[in-house]
Motif scaffolding. Structure first.
Motif, PDB file in Angstrom:
ATOM      1  N   UNK A 104       0.850  -1.194   0.000  1.00 29.10           N
ATOM      2  CA  UNK A 104       0.000   0.000   0.000  1.00 29.10           C
ATOM      3  C   UNK A 104       0.888   1.248   0.000  1.00 29.10           C
ATOM      4  N   UNK A 105       0.996   1.898  -1.145  1.00 31.46           N
ATOM      5  CA  UNK A 105       1.852   3.086  -1.219  1.00 31.46           C
ATOM      6  C   UNK A 105       1.261   4.256  -0.446  1.00 31.46           C
ATOM      7  N   UNK A 106       2.131   4.937   0.272  1.00 27.17           N
ATOM      8  CA  UNK A 106       1.704   6.043   1.127  1.00 27.17           C
ATOM      9  C   UNK A 106       1.797   5.655   2.590  1.00 27.17           C
ATOM     10  N   UNK A 107       1.718   4.349   2.864  1.00 27.47           N
ATOM     11  CA  UNK A 107       1.750   3.890   4.254  1.00 27.47           C
ATOM     12  C   UNK A 107       3.178   3.917   4.806  1.00 27.47           C
ATOM     13  N   UNK A 113       6.741   1.643  -2.915  1.00 28.23           N
ATOM     14  CA  UNK A 113       7.544   2.640  -3.636  1.00 28.23           C
ATOM     15  C   UNK A 113       7.494   4.006  -2.944  1.00 28.23           C
ATOM     16  N   UNK A 114       6.413   4.234  -2.173  1.00 31.42           N
ATOM     17  CA  UNK A 114       6.237   5.557  -1.554  1.00 31.42           C
ATOM     18  C   UNK A 114       5.799   5.400  -0.101  1.00 31.42           C
ATOM     19  N   UNK A 115       6.313   6.273   0.730  1.00 32.12           N
ATOM     20  CA  UNK A 115       5.841   6.303   2.110  1.00 32.12           C
ATOM     21  C   UNK A 115       5.674   7.759   2.526  1.00 32.12           C
ATOM     22  N   UNK A 116       5.350   8.001   3.795  1.00 37.01           N
ATOM     23  CA  UNK A 116       5.137   9.383   4.227  1.00 37.01           C
ATOM     24  C   UNK A 116       6.080   9.722   5.376  1.00 37.01           C
ATOM     25  N   UNK A 117       6.599  10.927   5.310  1.00 40.01           N
ATOM     26  CA  UNK A 117       7.497  11.418   6.361  1.00 40.01           C
ATOM     27  C   UNK A 117       7.057  12.812   6.805  1.00 40.01           C
ATOM     28  N   UNK A 146      10.378   5.942  -0.945  1.00 38.29           N
ATOM     29  CA  UNK A 146      11.066   4.860  -0.236  1.00 38.29           C
ATOM     30  C   UNK A 146      10.023   3.907   0.340  1.00 38.29           C
ATOM     31  N   UNK A 147      10.508   2.769   0.816  1.00 36.65           N
ATOM     32  CA  UNK A 147       9.587   1.756   1.328  1.00 36.65           C
ATOM     33  C   UNK A 147       9.122   2.074   2.750  1.00 36.65           C
ATOM     34  N   UNK A 148       7.986   1.516   3.102  1.00 32.33           N
ATOM     35  CA  UNK A 148       7.568   1.526   4.493  1.00 32.33           C
ATOM     36  C   UNK A 148       8.355   0.465   5.263  1.00 32.33           C
ATOM     37  N   UNK A 170      -0.890  -0.718  -4.215  1.00 29.92           N
ATOM     38  CA  UNK A 170      -2.088   0.105  -4.347  1.00 29.92           C
ATOM     39  C   UNK A 170      -1.692   1.481  -3.836  1.00 29.92           C
ATOM     40  N   UNK A 171      -1.793   2.471  -4.702  1.00 29.56           N
ATOM     41  CA  UNK A 171      -1.448   3.828  -4.291  1.00 29.56           C
ATOM     42  C   UNK A 171      -2.677   4.443  -3.621  1.00 29.56           C
ATOM     43  N   UNK A 172      -2.554   4.777  -2.349  1.00 31.63           N
ATOM     44  CA  UNK A 172      -3.708   5.327  -1.621  1.00 31.63           C
ATOM     45  C   UNK A 172      -4.225   6.600  -2.282  1.00 31.63           C
ATOM     46  N   UNK A 173      -3.325   7.304  -2.999  1.00 35.02           N
ATOM     47  CA  UNK A 173      -3.740   8.549  -3.646  1.00 35.02           C
ATOM     48  C   UNK A 173      -4.453   8.297  -4.977  1.00 35.02           C
ATOM     49  N   UNK A 174      -4.238   7.144  -5.580  1.00 32.99           N
ATOM     50  CA  UNK A 174      -4.875   6.854  -6.876  1.00 32.99           C
ATOM     51  C   UNK A 174      -5.107   5.342  -7.025  1.00 32.99           C
ATOM     52  N   UNK A 175      -6.026   4.796  -6.226  1.00 35.45           N
ATOM     53  CA  UNK A 175      -6.202   3.336  -6.246  1.00 35.45           C
ATOM     54  C   UNK A 175      -6.644   2.790  -7.599  1.00 35.45           C
TER      55      UNK A 175
END
Ligand code: SF4
Length: 187
Positions: A104-107, A113-117, A146-148, A170-175
């Motif tokens: 789950x990208x963003x987590x 591929x993506x996380x949040x900081x 970067x990864x979670x 699954x990109x939380x911003x664009x599922x």
């Protein structure tokens, strides 16, 4: 015998959105648009644990990677992953195909591929005494490539055992877009 020996590993909330931080849910239970075509294609699923739920519970606040990135939380993740890894090793050794892992990208935990900081997310919420302070805090939230934490630990463990499988998210911003991409690859 009908089994096709193809297994996908899914982040927990793809099959159970109830584990997500409250207010973050854009489907009712399972992500049917993704899961049903995969089921129809004949994949079996292994559901990863939700480390956030299993440490901070369902009433947790949304946190960022810096907050979860502690020796304790990494230890917690490794412990939760161990039984999953044992199953994967057994399947792998016996000729089953580990067809991929969907995170789950963003987590901060399950991003592939993506996380949040956010550098300054910490402390006592009741001490936020002005809109400006709140805005400064929310503005410091950033998506980074970067990864979670779970995905970092999971990929390290797979590498150690020389197991290679494709990772999707699954990109939380664009599922919708990510579902299309994943189904194109797997179905
Ligand atoms: S993204 Fe990972 S940590 Fe977040 S709710 Fe889903 S399974 Fe839990």
């Amino acid at each position: 015998m009908k089994r096709n020996k193809k297994i996908l590993i899914l982040s927990h909330c793809i099959l159970n959105v109830n584990s997500k931080v409250y207010k973050l849910a854009n489907y009712e239970g399972s992500l049917q648009e993704l899961v049903i075509p995969l089921m129809q294609k004949g994949y079996g699923f292994i559901q990863l644990p939700c480390p956030e739920m299993l440490s901070h519970g369902i009433k947790r606040w949304g946190q960022v990677k810096e907050q979860y990135d502690t020796p304790y939380f990494r230890k917690h993740i490794k412990k939760l992953l161990q039984p999953i890894l044992d199953q994967l090793l057994d399947y792998h050794k016996n000729g089953y195909e580990l067809s991929g892992c969907i995170g789950v990208d963003g987590s901060p935990t399950c991003g592939v591929y993506k996380t949040c900081r956010a550098k300054n997310w910490e402390g006592e919420i009741s001490a936020i005494n002005s809109i400006e302070t709140l805005k400064a805090l929310t503005n410091s939230l950033e998506e980074v490539l970067e990864q979670g934490l779970l995905m970092e630990e999971f990929q390290k463990a797979l590498k150690k055992h020389d197991i290679h499988l494709p990772f999707f998210a699954i990109d939380e911003a664009n599922p919708d877009m990510s579902i299309k991409i994943i189904l194109k690859e797997l179905v």
